[in-house]
Design an enzyme around this catalytic site. Sequence first.
Site, PDB file in Angstrom:
ATOM      1  N   HIS A  10       0.776  -1.188   0.123  1.00  0.00           N
ATOM      2  CA  HIS A  10      -0.110  -0.065   0.016  1.00  0.00           C
ATOM      3  C   HIS A  10       0.729   1.170  -0.088  1.00  0.00           C
ATOM      4  O   HIS A  10       0.944   1.881  -0.889  1.00  0.00           O
ATOM      5  CB  HIS A  10      -0.923   0.006   1.258  1.00  0.00           C
ATOM      6  CG  HIS A  10      -1.915   1.176   1.443  1.00  0.00           C
ATOM      7  ND1 HIS A  10      -1.684   2.320   1.637  1.00  0.00           N
ATOM      8  CD2 HIS A  10      -3.236   1.088   0.729  1.00  0.00           C
ATOM      9  CE1 HIS A  10      -2.363   3.222   1.345  1.00  0.00           C
ATOM     10  NE2 HIS A  10      -3.492   2.464   0.915  1.00  0.00           N
ATOM     11  N   HIS A  76      -7.819  -1.281  -3.956  1.00  0.00           N
ATOM     12  CA  HIS A  76      -6.520  -1.105  -4.425  1.00  0.00           C
ATOM     13  C   HIS A  76      -6.302  -2.429  -5.019  1.00  0.00           C
ATOM     14  O   HIS A  76      -5.912  -2.649  -6.540  1.00  0.00           O
ATOM     15  CB  HIS A  76      -5.259  -0.978  -3.508  1.00  0.00           C
ATOM     16  CG  HIS A  76      -4.923   0.511  -3.079  1.00  0.00           C
ATOM     17  ND1 HIS A  76      -5.333   1.490  -4.231  1.00  0.00           N
ATOM     18  CD2 HIS A  76      -4.678   1.013  -1.940  1.00  0.00           C
ATOM     19  CE1 HIS A  76      -5.051   2.621  -3.387  1.00  0.00           C
ATOM     20  NE2 HIS A  76      -4.793   2.448  -2.186  1.00  0.00           N
TER      21      HIS A  76
END
Length: 120
Positions: A10, A76
Amino acid sequence: MTRGIVLLAHGSRDERWRQPIEAVAARLLANEPGARVACAYMELAEPDLPTAVATLVAGGATAIRVVPLFLGMGKHAREDLPHQLDSLRQRWPAIGFTLTRIVGEEPELVDLLARIAVKS
């Protein structure tokens, strides 16, 4: 075929957050000394995925394996990453791109986390 591996996480503004990701890369290189590996981050840290891929391609990689270091299937992994991979495939059509499952879906990691949770 020369394969490059991108460890994708991330990202965070906190530099210390990168340490476990880079530790995975270091362990991978210790286990596979000839491996070509790069870390990349979805946001808040550099390099991003396109930059990491460009570095591996410039170093001779003809195939890229992207390993998402996510515990869960969030936006994501579900949406952003497939779009980025489509763009990378258009930019480098001769490069074979492979996307693995998120690591949180791997039974070995689930088992390891369960063992860690009960460790005394």
